[in-house]
Write a protein that holds these residues in place. Structure first.
Motif, short mmCIF file in Angstrom:
data_model
loop_
_atom_site.label_atom_id
_atom_site.label_comp_id
_atom_site.label_asym_id
_atom_site.label_seq_id
_atom_site.Cartn_x
_atom_site.Cartn_y
_atom_site.Cartn_z
N THR A 179 16.19 -13.88 -20.86
CA THR A 179 17.17 -14.56 -21.69
C THR A 179 18.21 -13.53 -22.05
O THR A 179 17.95 -12.31 -22.03
N THR A 180 19.42 -13.98 -22.35
CA THR A 180 20.51 -13.04 -22.65
C THR A 180 21.25 -13.50 -23.89
O THR A 180 21.24 -14.69 -24.25
N ARG A 198 18.63 -2.88 -28.96
CA ARG A 198 17.90 -1.70 -28.51
C ARG A 198 16.86 -2.21 -27.52
O ARG A 198 16.71 -3.43 -27.37
N PRO A 199 16.14 -1.34 -26.81
CA PRO A 199 15.07 -1.85 -25.94
C PRO A 199 14.17 -2.79 -26.73
O PRO A 199 13.87 -2.50 -27.89
N PRO A 200 13.82 -3.95 -26.16
CA PRO A 200 13.83 -4.29 -24.74
C PRO A 200 15.15 -4.80 -24.16
O PRO A 200 15.19 -5.17 -22.98
N PHE A 201 16.23 -4.85 -24.94
CA PHE A 201 17.51 -5.29 -24.39
C PHE A 201 18.10 -4.23 -23.47
O PHE A 201 18.03 -3.03 -23.76
N VAL A 202 18.69 -4.68 -22.36
CA VAL A 202 19.42 -3.79 -21.46
C VAL A 202 20.81 -4.37 -21.24
O VAL A 202 21.03 -5.58 -21.34
N ASP A 203 21.73 -3.49 -20.92
CA ASP A 203 23.13 -3.87 -20.71
C ASP A 203 23.27 -4.75 -19.48
O ASP A 203 22.83 -4.39 -18.39
N ASP A 204 23.91 -5.90 -19.64
CA ASP A 204 24.13 -6.84 -18.55
C ASP A 204 25.59 -7.28 -18.53
O ASP A 204 25.91 -8.46 -18.66
N GLY A 205 26.49 -6.31 -18.43
CA GLY A 205 27.91 -6.63 -18.40
C GLY A 205 28.40 -7.12 -19.75
O GLY A 205 28.42 -6.36 -20.72
N TRP A 260 23.64 -8.91 -23.20
CA TRP A 260 22.43 -8.11 -23.30
C TRP A 260 21.28 -8.97 -22.81
O TRP A 260 21.19 -10.14 -23.16
N ALA A 261 20.41 -8.40 -21.99
CA ALA A 261 19.32 -9.17 -21.39
C ALA A 261 17.96 -8.58 -21.75
O ALA A 261 17.80 -7.36 -21.88
N ILE A 262 16.98 -9.47 -21.93
CA ILE A 262 15.58 -9.04 -22.05
C ILE A 262 14.80 -9.74 -20.93
O ILE A 262 15.10 -10.88 -20.57
N SER A 263 13.80 -9.04 -20.41
CA SER A 263 13.13 -9.49 -19.20
C SER A 263 11.62 -9.51 -19.34
O SER A 263 11.03 -8.64 -19.98
N LEU A 272 1.46 -10.80 -17.13
CA LEU A 272 2.72 -10.80 -17.86
C LEU A 272 3.10 -9.37 -18.20
O LEU A 272 2.28 -8.61 -18.72
N TYR A 273 4.35 -9.02 -17.89
CA TYR A 273 4.88 -7.69 -18.19
C TYR A 273 6.17 -7.86 -18.98
O TYR A 273 7.04 -8.66 -18.61
N PHE A 274 6.32 -7.10 -20.07
CA PHE A 274 7.58 -7.06 -20.80
C PHE A 274 8.30 -5.76 -20.46
O PHE A 274 7.74 -4.67 -20.60
#
Length: 270
Positions: A96-97, A110-117, A120-123, A151-153
């Motif tokens: 989700t972003t 902050r983590p778990p968010f990463v830059d997605d242009g 911000w995305a979490i996976s 399941l992996y975060f």
């Protein structure tokens, strides 16, 4: 008949068989009181080919140097659900972003968010991230394993370092996941290191759901009013129904946007 009674009867009828399944045989998103409303427990395509037939479009290919793993697909430019497929086209995870410059608090980026242009995305991954953009899964493996094996975060910019979640509820005690409450049609909730006096900036934006001792679902929990029909918006008066020790700060934090993601059926009895 009251919709709550109808819903309860529906969940009781189907749960007795579904929660016994160990294989993750489904992928559905968004909890709702009315299980007959197509907005709720919405089935997601588990192959890239099915995604394309259903109108999803690819936004990026598999790339072993990216900040996530998988071919990414979205529907109708709604980035609240980004489906991840391996190099062979089988489901491998979900994101989700949240948009940059929106109403999502910067203190939570902050983590778990990463830059997605511009987002911000979490996976979350349903198979070992190291395999997604390398070997992928075969048809035989998908038939045998279903939606995934574990399941992996992702909690950094290196997907291969993602955190493995206990498949058995009995193993959760050796982690920092804290017990929440059982909510019929959702499952037994667990929240990461949650307590009454914590700072809401430290709330991990995901939760786990167990049924019959097995991990059957999980979800996102984002402190912001995110406007997608895929998100749920529980009222603060209801937090105690799924959180055992509700952080005091959460009552004053504003709207909570959650999304339940079911890996095995759409119902649950805890």
């Amino acid at each position: 008949m009251n919709i709550l009674v109808i819903s309860f009867a529906f969940f009781v009828a189907v749960s007795s068989s579904e929660i016994k399944k160990k294989k993750w045989d489904n992928l559905k998103v968004t909890w709702g009181m009315n299980p007959f409303n197509s907005q709720y427990f919405a089935g997601m395509p588990r192959t890239a080919a099915a995604a394309e037939r259903q109108g999803f479009h690819k936004i990026s290919d598999c790339n072993t140097t990216a900040k996530w793993r998988g071919q990414r697909y979205v529907l109708n430019n709604d980035y609240s659900v980004v489906l991840l497929y391996d190099v062979m086209g089988y489901i491998a995870g979900i994101q989700t972003t949240v948009p940059k410059g929106g109403n999502y608090p910067s203190s939570l980026i902050r983590p778990p968010f990463v830059d997605d242009g511009d987002r911000w995305a979490i996976s979350a991954y349903f198979v070992d991230p190291a395999t997604i953009c390398t070997t992928g899964r075969t048809q035989a493996m998908f038939d045998q394993q279903g939606t995934g094996t574990n399941l992996y975060f992702q909690n950094s910019t290196v997907p291969e370092h993602s955190v493995l979640i206990p498949h058995k509820q009995a193993d959760i005690g050796s982690t920092r996941w804290t017990e929440g409450r059982c909510f019929i049609s959702m499952g037994k909730h667990y929240w990461y290191n949650m307590n009454v006096g914590m700072n809401c900036d430290n709330i991990f934006p995901a939760f786990l759901l167990y049924n019959g001792g097995e991990l059957t679902a999980f979800g996102w929990a984002l402190i912001a009013d995110l406007r997608s029909p895929r998100y749920e918006h529980p009222r603060s008066q209801l937090y105690g129904l799924f959180i055992k020790d509700v952080p005091t700060c959460l009552y004053n934090a504003g709207t909570l946007s959650t999304m339940h993601i079911y890996l095995s059926g759409s119902s649950a009895m805890c």
